[in-house]
Scaffold this motif. Structure first.
Motif, PDB file in Angstrom:
ATOM      1  N   THR A 135       0.848  -1.190   0.000  1.00  0.00           N
ATOM      2  CA  THR A 135       0.000   0.000   0.000  1.00  0.00           C
ATOM      3  C   THR A 135       0.885   1.242   0.000  1.00  0.00           C
ATOM      4  O   THR A 135       2.092   1.171   0.181  1.00  0.00           O
ATOM      5  CB  THR A 135      -0.901   0.009   1.237  1.00  0.00           C
ATOM      6  OG1 THR A 135      -0.070  -0.060   2.415  1.00  0.00           O
ATOM      7  CG2 THR A 135      -1.835  -1.184   1.222  1.00  0.00           C
ATOM      8  N   GLY A 136       0.257   2.380  -0.182  1.00  0.00           N
ATOM      9  CA  GLY A 136       1.013   3.626  -0.158  1.00  0.00           C
ATOM     10  C   GLY A 136       1.530   4.019  -1.528  1.00  0.00           C
ATOM     11  O   GLY A 136       1.103   3.498  -2.555  1.00  0.00           O
ATOM     12  N   ARG A 137       2.471   4.954  -1.516  1.00  0.00           N
ATOM     13  CA  ARG A 137       3.004   5.496  -2.754  1.00  0.00           C
ATOM     14  C   ARG A 137       4.390   4.941  -3.027  1.00  0.00           C
ATOM     15  O   ARG A 137       5.110   4.531  -2.118  1.00  0.00           O
ATOM     16  CB  ARG A 137       3.065   7.024  -2.664  1.00  0.00           C
ATOM     17  CG  ARG A 137       1.710   7.664  -2.396  1.00  0.00           C
ATOM     18  CD  ARG A 137       1.804   9.165  -2.292  1.00  0.00           C
ATOM     19  NE  ARG A 137       2.267   9.760  -3.539  1.00  0.00           N
ATOM     20  CZ  ARG A 137       2.449  11.057  -3.721  1.00  0.00           C
ATOM     21  NH1 ARG A 137       2.225  11.894  -2.721  1.00  0.00           N
ATOM     22  NH2 ARG A 137       2.852  11.526  -4.881  1.00  0.00           N
ATOM     23  N   ALA A 138       4.758   4.973  -4.310  1.00  0.00           N
ATOM     24  CA  ALA A 138       6.103   4.550  -4.681  1.00  0.00           C
ATOM     25  C   ALA A 138       7.120   5.524  -4.095  1.00  0.00           C
ATOM     26  O   ALA A 138       6.821   6.695  -3.881  1.00  0.00           O
ATOM     27  CB  ALA A 138       6.228   4.491  -6.203  1.00  0.00           C
ATOM     28  N   GLU A 139       8.312   5.032  -3.834  1.00  0.00           N
ATOM     29  CA  GLU A 139       9.360   5.896  -3.294  1.00  0.00           C
ATOM     30  C   GLU A 139      10.673   5.602  -4.002  1.00  0.00           C
ATOM     31  O   GLU A 139      10.889   4.508  -4.524  1.00  0.00           O
ATOM     32  CB  GLU A 139       9.499   5.688  -1.786  1.00  0.00           C
ATOM     33  CG  GLU A 139       9.794   4.246  -1.379  1.00  0.00           C
ATOM     34  CD  GLU A 139       9.873   4.083   0.128  1.00  0.00           C
ATOM     35  OE1 GLU A 139      10.806   4.648   0.742  1.00  0.00           O
ATOM     36  OE2 GLU A 139       8.996   3.396   0.688  1.00  0.00           O
TER      37      GLU A 139
END
Length: 294
Positions: A135-139
């Motif tokens: 989950t979340g955003r790419a980094e």
């Protein structure tokens, strides 16, 4: 067209527009229709924005339908055998217990435990395949940091197999979902260890820039993959006959393919490799050298 290109957006325009034409072209697969007399920059922007949203929803629905088919295949085929075995063994245990043969009861319990473990593994791998994404955003992370996480996850397997791994990060960084890429590499290296053919596994993990992103290759000295299977191995539940005695569900490489797809990349088994196996995948996001700090 929607089945062949579920993410495509098609618009239709004609010189003479009416509701019947609009209805027919949309039923034929167009995302929207507009007569030439109504064309404007604002109208086009609105149509494109709406069309892309519809195409994305259509593609997600298409993917979900495929996953449902996958679930049904597993329930019908792959889970039937271990569940049947558990039922048979439970009947046997009851009979042996009534006869007082506790030694045979213990043996049957061990067999039942194996069947339960196999079913549990299948469920876990299926869950991982259906939803392998973080989950979340790419980094943006360095490839070296991905390799560090991978070494930690694989520490026990590497020690047990005495595998020798050469790591080449290329000094690159990449925008990605790090846990997903670590899982992808874990699956590839796990296969390299599993299918070493009794030899000490020798594995090379090599990262390099490849426009428009990054390519990572995992090469090993194992039993290899016959040419005719090099495309099929990324399909769910596809396993080589000569590897059938090894434990597994046939979902590892299929999960790798899903993760690569999420990163706008592709994965393939190198057709030129004659000894061992080389699998490459791309992350089609910007890759750049890590900047040195003073």
């Amino acid at each position: 067209m929607n089945e062949a290109w579920p993410r495509a957006v098609l618009f239709m325009t004609t010189g003479h527009g009416d509701e019947e034409i609009a209805k027919s072209v949309i039923l034929a697969g167009a995302s929207d229709y507009i007569p030439k007399s109504s064309l404007s920059a604002e109208a086009l922007k609105r149509m494109i924005a709406n069309g892309l949203k519809v195409a994305e929803m259509r593609w997600r629905l298409h993917e979900q339908q495929n996953e449902l088919r996958l679930f049904s295949d597993v329930l019908i085929h792959d889970m039937r055998a271990p569940l049947r075995a558990i039922k048979f063994l439970s009947d046997q245990i009851l009979e042996e217990y009534k006869d007082g043969d506790l030694e045979e009861v213990a043996r049957q319990f061990k067999l039942m435990k194996k069947s339960v473990n196999k079913t549990s593994e299948l469920i876990e791998r299926l869950a991982s395949h259906i939803n392998p994404h973080s989950t979340g955003r790419a980094e943006r992370v360095t490839v070296d940091s991905l390799f560090d996480s991978l070494r930690a996850v694989l520490a026990q397997d590497l020690a047990a197999s005495n595998a020798q791994i050469d790591w080449h990060s290329g000094g690159l960084s990449v925008l990605c979902f790090p846990p997903d890429i670590v899982q992808l590499l874990q699956n590839l290296i796990g296969n390299a260890i599993k299918y070493s053919g009794g030899k000490t596994p020798e594995i090379s993990v090599f990262a390099e820039a490849a426009q428009p992103g990054l390519m990572i290759s995992v090469a090993d000295n194992g039993i290899g993959v016959p040419t005719e299977y090099r495309e099929k191995i990324f399909e769910p539940f596809k396993r080589l006959q000569r590897g059938s005695e090894q434990p597994g569900t046939g979902l590892g490489l299929a999960t790798c393919a899903k993760i690569a797809k999420r990163h706008m990349g592709v994965i393939w088994c190198d057709p030129q490799t004659e000894s061992g196996t080389t699998i490459r995948f791309t992350i089609s996001l910007e890759a750049q050298p890590v900047r040195e700090t003073a």
